[in-house]
Design a protein around this motif. Structure first.
Motif, PDB file in Angstrom:
ATOM      1  N   LEU A  25     -31.356 -15.781 113.366  1.00 50.87           N
ATOM      2  CA  LEU A  25     -31.223 -15.964 114.466  1.00 50.87           C
ATOM      3  C   LEU A  25     -32.343 -15.172 115.489  1.00 50.87           C
ATOM      4  O   LEU A  25     -32.529 -13.952 115.103  1.00 50.87           O
ATOM      5  CB  LEU A  25     -29.780 -15.341 114.837  1.00 50.87           C
ATOM      6  CG  LEU A  25     -28.503 -16.195 114.225  1.00 50.87           C
ATOM      7  CD1 LEU A  25     -27.302 -15.516 114.569  1.00 50.87           C
ATOM      8  CD2 LEU A  25     -28.522 -17.460 114.449  1.00 50.87           C
ATOM      9  N   PRO A  26     -32.768 -15.726 116.332  1.00 51.24           N
ATOM     10  CA  PRO A  26     -34.032 -15.172 117.093  1.00 51.24           C
ATOM     11  C   PRO A  26     -33.539 -13.909 117.848  1.00 51.24           C
ATOM     12  O   PRO A  26     -32.262 -14.022 118.375  1.00 51.24           O
ATOM     13  CB  PRO A  26     -34.517 -16.165 117.720  1.00 51.24           C
ATOM     14  CG  PRO A  26     -33.551 -17.356 118.006  1.00 51.24           C
ATOM     15  CD  PRO A  26     -32.604 -16.943 116.685  1.00 51.24           C
ATOM     16  N   ARG A  27     -34.447 -13.278 118.182  1.00 53.55           N
ATOM     17  CA  ARG A  27     -34.265 -12.072 118.955  1.00 53.55           C
ATOM     18  C   ARG A  27     -33.897 -12.400 120.508  1.00 53.55           C
ATOM     19  O   ARG A  27     -34.519 -13.573 120.926  1.00 53.55           O
ATOM     20  CB  ARG A  27     -35.367 -11.132 118.844  1.00 53.55           C
ATOM     21  CG  ARG A  27     -35.430  -9.967 119.789  1.00 53.55           C
ATOM     22  CD  ARG A  27     -36.815  -9.328 119.844  1.00 53.55           C
ATOM     23  NE  ARG A  27     -36.863  -8.545 121.351  1.00 53.55           N
ATOM     24  CZ  ARG A  27     -37.169  -7.129 121.079  1.00 53.55           C
ATOM     25  NH1 ARG A  27     -37.318  -6.533 120.061  1.00 53.55           N
ATOM     26  NH2 ARG A  27     -37.149  -6.650 122.453  1.00 53.55           N
ATOM     27  N   ARG A  28     -33.126 -11.838 121.181  1.00 56.99           N
ATOM     28  CA  ARG A  28     -32.815 -12.389 122.392  1.00 56.99           C
ATOM     29  C   ARG A  28     -32.570 -11.135 123.492  1.00 56.99           C
ATOM     30  O   ARG A  28     -32.075 -10.229 122.942  1.00 56.99           O
ATOM     31  CB  ARG A  28     -31.293 -13.314 122.570  1.00 56.99           C
ATOM     32  CG  ARG A  28     -31.685 -14.442 122.029  1.00 56.99           C
ATOM     33  CD  ARG A  28     -30.430 -15.130 122.533  1.00 56.99           C
ATOM     34  NE  ARG A  28     -30.367 -16.719 122.028  1.00 56.99           N
ATOM     35  CZ  ARG A  28     -29.664 -17.493 122.071  1.00 56.99           C
ATOM     36  NH1 ARG A  28     -28.463 -17.319 122.635  1.00 56.99           N
ATOM     37  NH2 ARG A  28     -30.112 -18.977 121.896  1.00 56.99           N
ATOM     38  N   ALA A  29     -33.333 -11.274 124.742  1.00 58.32           N
ATOM     39  CA  ALA A  29     -33.177 -10.021 125.822  1.00 58.32           C
ATOM     40  C   ALA A  29     -33.207  -8.640 124.930  1.00 58.32           C
ATOM     41  O   ALA A  29     -33.993  -8.129 124.519  1.00 58.32           O
ATOM     42  CB  ALA A  29     -31.996 -10.361 126.539  1.00 58.32           C
ATOM     43  N   ASN A  30     -31.818  -8.019 124.869  1.00 59.56           N
ATOM     44  CA  ASN A  30     -31.878  -6.738 124.208  1.00 59.56           C
ATOM     45  C   ASN A  30     -31.102  -6.480 122.696  1.00 59.56           C
ATOM     46  O   ASN A  30     -30.952  -5.584 122.463  1.00 59.56           O
ATOM     47  CB  ASN A  30     -30.820  -5.906 125.303  1.00 59.56           C
ATOM     48  CG  ASN A  30     -29.420  -6.384 125.412  1.00 59.56           C
ATOM     49  OD1 ASN A  30     -29.151  -7.489 124.916  1.00 59.56           O
ATOM     50  ND2 ASN A  30     -28.571  -5.545 126.168  1.00 59.56           N
ATOM     51  N   GLN A  31     -31.047  -7.721 122.308  1.00 61.83           N
ATOM     52  CA  GLN A  31     -30.524  -7.838 121.052  1.00 61.83           C
ATOM     53  C   GLN A  31     -31.791  -7.950 120.007  1.00 61.83           C
ATOM     54  O   GLN A  31     -32.830  -8.440 120.295  1.00 61.83           O
ATOM     55  CB  GLN A  31     -29.673  -9.009 120.889  1.00 61.83           C
ATOM     56  CG  GLN A  31     -28.201  -8.858 121.525  1.00 61.83           C
ATOM     57  CD  GLN A  31     -27.525 -10.069 121.280  1.00 61.83           C
ATOM     58  OE1 GLN A  31     -27.875 -11.128 120.927  1.00 61.83           O
ATOM     59  NE2 GLN A  31     -26.186  -9.784 121.877  1.00 61.83           N
ATOM     60  N   THR A  32     -31.549  -7.305 118.927  1.00 65.93           N
ATOM     61  CA  THR A  32     -32.634  -7.596 117.739  1.00 65.93           C
ATOM     62  C   THR A  32     -32.360  -8.842 117.137  1.00 65.93           C
ATOM     63  O   THR A  32     -31.350  -9.555 117.176  1.00 65.93           O
ATOM     64  CB  THR A  32     -32.713  -6.575 116.600  1.00 65.93           C
ATOM     65  OG1 THR A  32     -31.101  -6.244 115.931  1.00 65.93           O
ATOM     66  CG2 THR A  32     -33.069  -5.068 117.440  1.00 65.93           C
TER      67      THR A  32
END
Length: 50
Positions: A25-32
Motif C-alpha cells: 500500500l503506497p505511502r500517504r501524507a504522514n503514513q509510511t
C-alpha cells in the motif's frame, strides 16, 4: 517459486506458517508504506508498516 532477498517475508502470528506478500500500500501524507501479507495455511491477513 523462490524468494529473493529483497522480497519481504513474515511468519504467521497464529500458526507460525510462512506468509506470502500480497501487495504494497503506497505511502500517504504522514503514513509510511504498508505491506500486506496472507498466510496460506490459516488465511490470516496482516498489514505491517515499513
Amino acid at each position: 517459486m523462490t524468494q529473493t532477498s529483497d522480497t519481504p517475508s513474515r511468519k504467521c502470528d497464529l500458526c507460525a506458517g510462512e506468509m506470502k506478500l500480497l501487495g504494497r500500500l503506497p505511502r500517504r501524507a504522514n503514513q509510511t508504506q504498508r505491506l500486506v501479507f496472507r498466510c496460506s495455511a490459516c488465511d490470516n491477513v496482516i498489514q505491517e508498516q515499513t
